[in-house]
Each structure stands twice: as structure tokens, then as C-alpha cells.
Design a protein around this motif. Structure first.
Motif, PDB file in Angstrom:
ATOM      1  N   PRO A  15       0.836  -1.211   0.000  1.00  0.00           N
ATOM      2  CA  PRO A  15       0.000   0.000   0.000  1.00  0.00           C
ATOM      3  C   PRO A  15       0.869   1.260   0.000  1.00  0.00           C
ATOM      4  O   PRO A  15       1.949   1.274   0.596  1.00  0.00           O
ATOM      5  CB  PRO A  15      -0.808  -0.134   1.292  1.00  0.00           C
ATOM      6  N   LEU A  16       0.364   2.295  -0.685  1.00  0.00           N
ATOM      7  CA  LEU A  16       1.189   3.485  -0.930  1.00  0.00           C
ATOM      8  C   LEU A  16       1.347   4.350   0.331  1.00  0.00           C
ATOM      9  O   LEU A  16       0.631   5.331   0.530  1.00  0.00           O
ATOM     10  CB  LEU A  16       0.594   4.289  -2.083  1.00  0.00           C
ATOM     11  N   VAL A  17       2.309   3.961   1.167  1.00  0.00           N
ATOM     12  CA  VAL A  17       2.675   4.750   2.345  1.00  0.00           C
ATOM     13  C   VAL A  17       4.185   4.918   2.265  1.00  0.00           C
ATOM     14  O   VAL A  17       4.912   3.925   2.209  1.00  0.00           O
ATOM     15  CB  VAL A  17       2.303   4.025   3.660  1.00  0.00           C
ATOM     16  N   ILE A  18       4.645   6.153   2.224  1.00  0.00           N
ATOM     17  CA  ILE A  18       6.088   6.389   2.062  1.00  0.00           C
ATOM     18  C   ILE A  18       6.617   7.051   3.329  1.00  0.00           C
ATOM     19  O   ILE A  18       6.359   8.225   3.580  1.00  0.00           O
ATOM     20  CB  ILE A  18       6.369   7.276   0.828  1.00  0.00           C
ATOM     21  N   SER A  33      16.846  15.072  -0.189  1.00  0.00           N
ATOM     22  CA  SER A  33      17.545  15.336  -1.450  1.00  0.00           C
ATOM     23  C   SER A  33      16.579  15.414  -2.642  1.00  0.00           C
ATOM     24  O   SER A  33      17.012  15.693  -3.756  1.00  0.00           O
ATOM     25  CB  SER A  33      18.663  14.319  -1.696  1.00  0.00           C
ATOM     26  N   ASN A  34      15.294  15.197  -2.411  1.00  0.00           N
ATOM     27  CA  ASN A  34      14.314  15.439  -3.470  1.00  0.00           C
ATOM     28  C   ASN A  34      13.881  16.913  -3.399  1.00  0.00           C
ATOM     29  O   ASN A  34      13.175  17.311  -2.471  1.00  0.00           O
ATOM     30  CB  ASN A  34      13.107  14.516  -3.269  1.00  0.00           C
ATOM     31  N   PRO A  35      14.310  17.727  -4.367  1.00  0.00           N
ATOM     32  CA  PRO A  35      14.036  19.169  -4.279  1.00  0.00           C
ATOM     33  C   PRO A  35      12.533  19.496  -4.318  1.00  0.00           C
ATOM     34  O   PRO A  35      12.122  20.577  -3.919  1.00  0.00           O
ATOM     35  CB  PRO A  35      14.739  19.762  -5.508  1.00  0.00           C
ATOM     36  N   ASN A  36      11.704  18.542  -4.787  1.00  0.00           N
ATOM     37  CA  ASN A  36      10.260  18.797  -4.848  1.00  0.00           C
ATOM     38  C   ASN A  36       9.520  18.338  -3.605  1.00  0.00           C
ATOM     39  O   ASN A  36       8.294  18.429  -3.545  1.00  0.00           O
ATOM     40  CB  ASN A  36       9.658  18.085  -6.067  1.00  0.00           C
ATOM     41  N   ASN A  37      10.253  17.777  -2.627  1.00  0.00           N
ATOM     42  CA  ASN A  37       9.586  17.291  -1.415  1.00  0.00           C
ATOM     43  C   ASN A  37       8.824  18.444  -0.758  1.00  0.00           C
ATOM     44  O   ASN A  37       9.413  19.463  -0.420  1.00  0.00           O
ATOM     45  CB  ASN A  37      10.613  16.705  -0.445  1.00  0.00           C
ATOM     46  N   PRO A  38       7.482  18.291  -0.608  1.00  0.00           N
ATOM     47  CA  PRO A  38       6.715  19.410  -0.054  1.00  0.00           C
ATOM     48  C   PRO A  38       6.929  19.595   1.448  1.00  0.00           C
ATOM     49  O   PRO A  38       6.512  20.606   1.994  1.00  0.00           O
ATOM     50  CB  PRO A  38       5.261  19.022  -0.346  1.00  0.00           C
ATOM     51  N   HIS A  39       7.562  18.614   2.099  1.00  0.00           N
ATOM     52  CA  HIS A  39       7.756  18.718   3.548  1.00  0.00           C
ATOM     53  C   HIS A  39       9.243  18.770   3.889  1.00  0.00           C
ATOM     54  O   HIS A  39      10.028  17.983   3.392  1.00  0.00           O
ATOM     55  CB  HIS A  39       7.147  17.509   4.265  1.00  0.00           C
ATOM     56  N   ASN A  40       9.577  19.699   4.759  1.00  0.00           N
ATOM     57  CA  ASN A  40      10.939  19.772   5.261  1.00  0.00           C
ATOM     58  C   ASN A  40      10.870  20.042   6.754  1.00  0.00           C
ATOM     59  O   ASN A  40      10.440  21.128   7.141  1.00  0.00           O
ATOM     60  CB  ASN A  40      11.709  20.877   4.528  1.00  0.00           C
ATOM     61  N   PRO A  41      11.278  19.129   7.616  1.00  0.00           N
ATOM     62  CA  PRO A  41      11.803  17.794   7.314  1.00  0.00           C
ATOM     63  C   PRO A  41      10.721  16.881   6.715  1.00  0.00           C
ATOM     64  O   PRO A  41       9.542  17.132   6.907  1.00  0.00           O
ATOM     65  CB  PRO A  41      12.237  17.275   8.699  1.00  0.00           C
ATOM     66  N   PRO A  42      11.156  15.814   5.997  1.00  0.00           N
ATOM     67  CA  PRO A  42      10.193  14.908   5.366  1.00  0.00           C
ATOM     68  C   PRO A  42       9.210  14.302   6.373  1.00  0.00           C
ATOM     69  O   PRO A  42       9.570  14.062   7.513  1.00  0.00           O
ATOM     70  CB  PRO A  42      11.085  13.816   4.771  1.00  0.00           C
ATOM     71  N   GLN A  43       7.974  14.110   5.919  1.00  0.00           N
ATOM     72  CA  GLN A  43       6.936  13.467   6.743  1.00  0.00           C
ATOM     73  C   GLN A  43       6.385  12.277   5.999  1.00  0.00           C
ATOM     74  O   GLN A  43       6.540  12.191   4.790  1.00  0.00           O
ATOM     75  CB  GLN A  43       5.775  14.440   6.967  1.00  0.00           C
ATOM     76  N   GLU A  44       5.683  11.400   6.747  1.00  0.00           N
ATOM     77  CA  GLU A  44       5.039  10.272   6.081  1.00  0.00           C
ATOM     78  C   GLU A  44       4.024  10.808   5.060  1.00  0.00           C
ATOM     79  O   GLU A  44       3.239  11.682   5.368  1.00  0.00           O
ATOM     80  CB  GLU A  44       4.308   9.398   7.106  1.00  0.00           C
ATOM     81  N   VAL A  45       4.079  10.267   3.850  1.00  0.00           N
ATOM     82  CA  VAL A  45       3.156  10.701   2.795  1.00  0.00           C
ATOM     83  C   VAL A  45       2.462   9.467   2.255  1.00  0.00           C
ATOM     84  O   VAL A  45       3.075   8.409   2.106  1.00  0.00           O
ATOM     85  CB  VAL A  45       3.918  11.429   1.656  1.00  0.00           C
ATOM     86  N   LYS A  46       1.132   9.581   2.002  1.00  0.00           N
ATOM     87  CA  LYS A  46       0.420   8.413   1.487  1.00  0.00           C
ATOM     88  C   LYS A  46      -0.739   8.839   0.610  1.00  0.00           C
ATOM     89  O   LYS A  46      -1.040  10.026   0.482  1.00  0.00           O
ATOM     90  CB  LYS A  46      -0.069   7.558   2.645  1.00  0.00           C
ATOM     91  N   GLU A  47      -1.375   7.815   0.049  1.00  0.00           N
ATOM     92  CA  GLU A  47      -2.638   8.014  -0.654  1.00  0.00           C
ATOM     93  C   GLU A  47      -3.666   8.328   0.409  1.00  0.00           C
ATOM     94  O   GLU A  47      -3.698   7.683   1.434  1.00  0.00           O
ATOM     95  CB  GLU A  47      -3.106   6.679  -1.223  1.00  0.00           C
ATOM     96  N   ARG A  48      -4.546   9.269   0.133  1.00  0.00           N
ATOM     97  CA  ARG A  48      -5.588   9.531   1.118  1.00  0.00           C
ATOM     98  C   ARG A  48      -6.929   9.595   0.418  1.00  0.00           C
ATOM     99  O   ARG A  48      -7.237  10.588  -0.217  1.00  0.00           O
ATOM    100  CB  ARG A  48      -5.292  10.842   1.839  1.00  0.00           C
ATOM    101  N   ASP A  49      -7.680   8.516   0.469  1.00  0.00           N
ATOM    102  CA  ASP A  49      -9.014   8.450  -0.134  1.00  0.00           C
ATOM    103  C   ASP A  49      -9.017   9.000  -1.557  1.00  0.00           C
ATOM    104  O   ASP A  49      -9.916   9.749  -1.924  1.00  0.00           O
ATOM    105  CB  ASP A  49     -10.039   9.260   0.694  1.00  0.00           C
ATOM    106  N   MET A  78      -0.075   9.816  -5.279  1.00  0.00           N
ATOM    107  CA  MET A  78      -0.858   8.920  -6.118  1.00  0.00           C
ATOM    108  C   MET A  78       0.119   8.114  -6.962  1.00  0.00           C
ATOM    109  O   MET A  78       1.202   8.593  -7.283  1.00  0.00           O
ATOM    110  CB  MET A  78      -1.777   9.704  -7.055  1.00  0.00           C
ATOM    111  N   PHE A  79      -0.290   6.903  -7.313  1.00  0.00           N
ATOM    112  CA  PHE A  79       0.492   6.087  -8.231  1.00  0.00           C
ATOM    113  C   PHE A  79      -0.513   5.465  -9.186  1.00  0.00           C
ATOM    114  O   PHE A  79      -1.255   4.561  -8.819  1.00  0.00           O
ATOM    115  CB  PHE A  79       1.279   5.025  -7.449  1.00  0.00           C
ATOM    116  N   GLN A  80      -0.574   6.014 -10.380  1.00  0.00           N
ATOM    117  CA  GLN A  80      -1.614   5.633 -11.329  1.00  0.00           C
ATOM    118  C   GLN A  80      -1.045   5.427 -12.717  1.00  0.00           C
ATOM    119  O   GLN A  80      -0.103   6.110 -13.127  1.00  0.00           O
ATOM    120  CB  GLN A  80      -2.632   6.778 -11.452  1.00  0.00           C
ATOM    121  N   PHE A  81      -1.671   4.494 -13.418  1.00  0.00           N
ATOM    122  CA  PHE A  81      -1.314   4.263 -14.815  1.00  0.00           C
ATOM    123  C   PHE A  81      -2.629   4.107 -15.575  1.00  0.00           C
ATOM    124  O   PHE A  81      -3.388   3.174 -15.323  1.00  0.00           O
ATOM    125  CB  PHE A  81      -0.477   2.984 -14.919  1.00  0.00           C
ATOM    126  N   ILE A  82      -2.901   5.058 -16.451  1.00  0.00           N
ATOM    127  CA  ILE A  82      -4.163   5.048 -17.192  1.00  0.00           C
ATOM    128  C   ILE A  82      -3.835   4.719 -18.644  1.00  0.00           C
ATOM    129  O   ILE A  82      -2.884   5.285 -19.201  1.00  0.00           O
ATOM    130  CB  ILE A  82      -4.848   6.425 -17.102  1.00  0.00           C
TER     131      ILE A  82
END
Ligand code: HEC
Length: 457
Positions: free
Chosen positions: A317-320, A407-423, A432-436
Motif C-alpha cells: 500500500p502506498l505509504v512512504i 535530497s528530493n528538491p520537490n519534497n513538499p515537507h521539510n523535514p520529510p513526513q510520512e506521505v500516502k494516498e488519502r481516499d 498517487m500512483f496511477q497508470f491510465i
């Protein structure tokens, strides 16, 4: 000593001249002969008035003014933006420069950006303002400008764009044109059709937009926007007839493939029109360009979605967790022979890599798409050069790598936080992780059908 250096320099110049003499009669790389065709094809579609590029590249003077920056961004591969690896799979209208083209630009800048003989001048192709496809048959616009408050917050809205035309009509292509290219991040557009005499008034009735945060249920939303027919029943809703993400261009297939019927009365319903944050008040007036077709689609297109909200789960499940780089996958088995037309990989800001391929029941691998440096800003619909057959029993496997470190310049959180899919939340700070993918039922000979539409009409 000094003579020696000059001697070496002269030799170098001689070699350089020799090298160029083979390229042109006059021995120089010029704008008119070499550079204009590269820029007008690969850059000007975005770098012209009203498009996303921050300045225009439509003439010698404009290109010359930016010459050094152009050399830098083409050498680094930042421009033109084309995330997909062309060595893995080619697509229609792909925008990337060959090594030779990059070198020509560099040489031209080193030679002092000569314009060249006007006899060799490359004419600027005809571009129409506010469209990549040309003059539309119908424009359906938002009723009025929407005010995006300068409060640095994301805005998510449902927006209704009603239309009324003289008769039921078949359409070949729909192009969404964001009014405010800086702030419109994405939207999914559905088509609502009212069959006569199900609904009398469509334009004057109901709210034209509703903030998604205040939507408690779809029934209530539809009521507020007066979407139902006059007797309270629901009209036909065709999902996802148009969608928009940064850099995305409308997909147009050759005659007879895809397309829709629109009825005299109808509306586009935008779901989660997402305006990015702005520190100052701004406005948006987006619209659709509609292109008519001669008759009904001979081969209607189908669409499937894998991963988030799709037919196949994301595994695990998409929890990073913070400070990790993690790879997820999703697999779906294709039960019938299909012909793939278009792909759309989708991740948000933590996306790093994206890979998709099919494995047939006899264990052959069919490469689909490979993106080694995911960039949230450039999410295209990738259309294959020819229809691609995926035989029944194949599995489609998608792998996505997410970087939740500093080191990901696009990371919206500094310091990094847990990020996941939310409903299925589409907020950029969730993931999101999608392939259409868009496809047809396979017919023998499909492999030979080229997918580049020659022209819209
Ligand atoms: C799909 C649309 C698109 C295409 C095609 C495109 N650009 Fe851009 N370009 C943009 C956008 C949007 C930006 C602003 C990006 C940003 O600020 O992140 C940009 C930015 C730039 C910049 C400024 C970069 C900087 O560091 O300041 C240069 C220079 C540039 N483009 C040159 C080119 C050249 C040269 C080509 C063709 C070889 C090209 N672009 C093709 C959309 C495009």
C-alpha cells in the motif's frame, strides 16, 4: 612558446572550419538554415504568446536574445521537456533533441548567433492563439471568471460549463484550455448529456461552481448545481472525456477512432479543478475547444486505470515513510487481445521513476514507457506511433519509485513526513500512483495503423 600556442589555436580553428564545411556550403551554422527549424518544431508550440513558456521564441531576435540560456537548457536536457526515455519507446509528437541538434545549437551560439542568408529562411509555422489544434467549431467557456484568492492555499472546485447547440453532433476532439496557465494544475472533465425533452433550462440554473471541501455527498452537489433532469432523474454522464495536467496536449486519433456524441443540451462537469496557491488575488476563465466529426466513431476507445482508484492495487500500500526511497508496483492481467493507443503515468511530487511493460503468457516483454527522472510539471498523454497489440493473458506491470528524502528538491515537507494516498485525494502533498491507458478491442492489422492524426478536420 607563444607561437606554438597560436599554431595550435590556428590548427584547432582549421579543424573546426573543416568540420562545418561539411555541414553547409557557406561553412557556418545559421539561424535561418539550421536553428529555426529546430526551435520552431520543438520549442515554439509552448514558447509563443498565450502558451505555457515564460517567453516567446518566434523570431530570430527573440531566439538570439535567449541564445545562451537556450544552449544551457538544451545541453542539460531540461528543455524541451520530454520525460519518457526515447531509447525505450517512441511516441507521437515526442519532443526531444538529438545530440546533433543540441550540438548545432551550441555551435551556433559559439559562432556569435549568425542569422544567415535570408534565402534560406525557415518560415514560422502557423499557430493559432489559445489552441494547439487549430480553429475550433465550438467554444464552451466557464460562465464567468473565477476569483482565486491570494491566500496561499490550494483551491479544489467542481465547475459546470453548460452548452446548447443547434443539433446533436459527433465530435472528434476536445481541447481544454486553462485560462490561467500558472495556477490551473489539473482537472478531470466529464460530459453530461440531456436528451430532449428531459431538461428545459441548463444555463441559468444552479451553481456554476462548488468548492470540493463543502461537498458532503454527490447527490447534494448535483442538487446544488442543478445537474438532474427536470423530473429528478439523472442525465447520462460520460466520464473522463478530457483531462488536463501540466504540459498535456489533447490527444487526437486518426479519422474513425475515438470521439463522442454530444446532444443539443449538455454540460462539461469538471471534477476537482485544482488551482495552485497564490500570494495575490488572481482569476481564471478556462474553456473547451470542440472539434466536430462527420459521423459516429467507428471504433470507440476504452480506458482502464491501474493503481490508485484503479483496477489493480498498489503493492505494498502506498505509504512512504520519511527519509526513504521506496518502489511500489501494480499488476493487471489483460483478458482479451487489445490494441493500446495512449498511456498516462501519474504520480505527484515525490515521484522519482516510472516504468511500465507488459509480459505475455509466453514470457515476452513488451516495453511500454520508462521515465528515469519523473517531473511533476510534465505529465503527458503518450500516444504510440502505431497501435500496440497486447495479447490476451499478458500482464501489465507498473513500477514507481518515490523519494521522500531531503535530497528530493520537490519534497513538499521539510523535514520529510510520512506521505500516502488519502481516499484518492488529489492534493499535491498527498501521493498517487496511477497508470491510465486508452485502448481498442484488437482487430487483425491494427499493428500497421499509425496513430498520428494528419489534421484535425
Ligand atoms: C511543453 C511546453 C514547452 C516546450 C515544448 C518547451 N518549453 Fe521551454 N519552458 C516551458 C515552461 C512552462 C517553462 C517554465 C518552466 C519553469 O519555470 O519551471 C520553460 C522554460 C524555458 C526556459 C527558461 C529556463 C530557465 O532556466 O530560466 C528556457 C531557456 C526554455 N524554456 C527554452 C526552451 C527551448 C529552447 C525549447 C525547445 C528546444 C523549449 N523551451 C521547449 C515550456 C516548454
Amino acid at each position: 612558446m607563444r607561437y606554438k600556442i597560436i599554431g595550435v589555436l590556428l590548427l584547432m580553428i582549421a579543424i573546426a572550419c573543416n568540420d562545418q564545411a561539411s555541414k553547409t556550403d557557406s561553412g557556418a551554422v545559421t539561424f535561418n538554415e539550421h536553428i529555426a527549424p529546430i526551435i520552431y518544431t520543438n520549442c515554439t508550440p509552448c514558447h509563443r504568446p498565450g502558451e505555457s513558456g515564460p517567453f516567446s521564441l518566434t523570431s530570430y531576435a527573440e531566439v538570439k536574445r535567449k541564445a545562451k540560456t537556450i544552449r544551457r537548457v538544451t545541453q542539460s536536457g531540461f528543455m524541451p521537456p520530454w520525460p519518457a526515455d526515447p531509447a525505450y519507446r517512441h511516441f507521437v509528437d515526442e519532443k526531444y533533441l538529438s545530440e546533433e541538434e543540441k550540438n548545432l545549437i551550441a555551435e551556433w551560439v559559439e559562432q556569435g548567433t549568425p542569422e544567415g542568408n535570408s534565402a534560406n529562411k525557415t518560415e514560422l509555422p502557423t499557430f493559432t492563439k489559445g489552441t494547439a489544434l487549430g480553429e475550433p467549431d465550438l467554444v464552451v467557456a466557464m460562465k464567468e471568471e473565477y476569483l482565486i484568492k491570494g491566500n496561499n492555499l490550494d483551491n479544489f472546485l467542481w465547475i459546470k460549463l453548460p452548452f446548447e447547440i443547434e443539433q446533436d453532433t459527433f465530435i472528434r476532439a476536445i481541447e481544454f484550455v486553462p485560462g490561467n496557465r500558472k495556477l490551473v494544475h489539473h482537472m478531470n472533465g466529464h460530459l453530461i448529456s440531456y436528451k430532449e425533452p428531459e431538461k428545459k433550462k441548463i444555463v441559468s440554473e444552479g451553481k456554476h461552481w462548488v468548492n470540493s471541501e463543502f461537498v458532503s455527498s454527490q447527490e447534494k452537489l448535483f442538487e446544488e448545481m442543478k445537474i438532474p433532469n427536470d423530473d429528478g432523474s439523472y442525465p447520462t454522464l460520460t466520464p473522463l472525456v478530457s483531462s488536463y495536467l501540466p504540459g498535456m496536449l489533447p490527444t487526437v486519433y486518426p479519422e474513425g477512432i475515438g470521439g463522442y456524441k454530444i446532444y443539443q443540451k449538455g454540460a462539461f462537469l469538471l471534477r476537482d479543478m485544482h488551482y495552485g496557491p497564490t500570494p495575490v488575488d488572481a482569476t481564471d476563465l478556462s474553456y473547451f475547444n470542440i472539434y466536430y466529426d462527420k459521423g459516429p466513431p467507428k471504433r470507440p476507445t476504452l480506458e482502464l486505470q491501474m493503481g490508485t482508484l484503479g483496477i489493480s492495487d498498489v503493492v505494498p500500500p502506498l505509504v512512504i515513510p520519511p527519509d526513504t526511497v521506496m518502489t511500489f508496483h501494480s499488476t493487471a492481467v489483460i483478458k482479451h487481445d487489445i490494441s493500446l493507443l495512449t498511456l498516462n503515468p501519474h504520480m505527484h511530487l515525490l515521484g522519482k521513476k516510472f516504468l511500465a511493460y507488459a509480459v505475455t503468457s509466453s514470457n515476452d516483454t513488451i516495453p511500454l514507457i520508462k521515465i528515469d527522472e519523473w517531473d511533476f510539471r510534465w505529465q503527458y498523454n503518450y500516444t504510440f506511433e502505431k497501435m500496440l497489440r497486447i495479447p490476451a493473458g499478458s500482464s501489465i506491470r507498473v513500477e514507481g519509485t518515490f523519494d521522500n528524502t531531503v535530497s528530493n528538491p520537490n519534497n513538499p515537507h521539510n523535514p520529510p513526513q510520512e506521505v500516502k494516498e488519502r481516499d484518492g485525494s488529489m492534493r499535491t502533498t498527498d501521493e498517487m500512483f496511477q497508470f491510465i491507458f486508452t485502448f481498442l478491442e484488437y482487430k487483425p492489422g491494427d499493428e500497421q495503423i499509425a496513430l498520428k492524426a494528419k489534421s484535425i478536420k
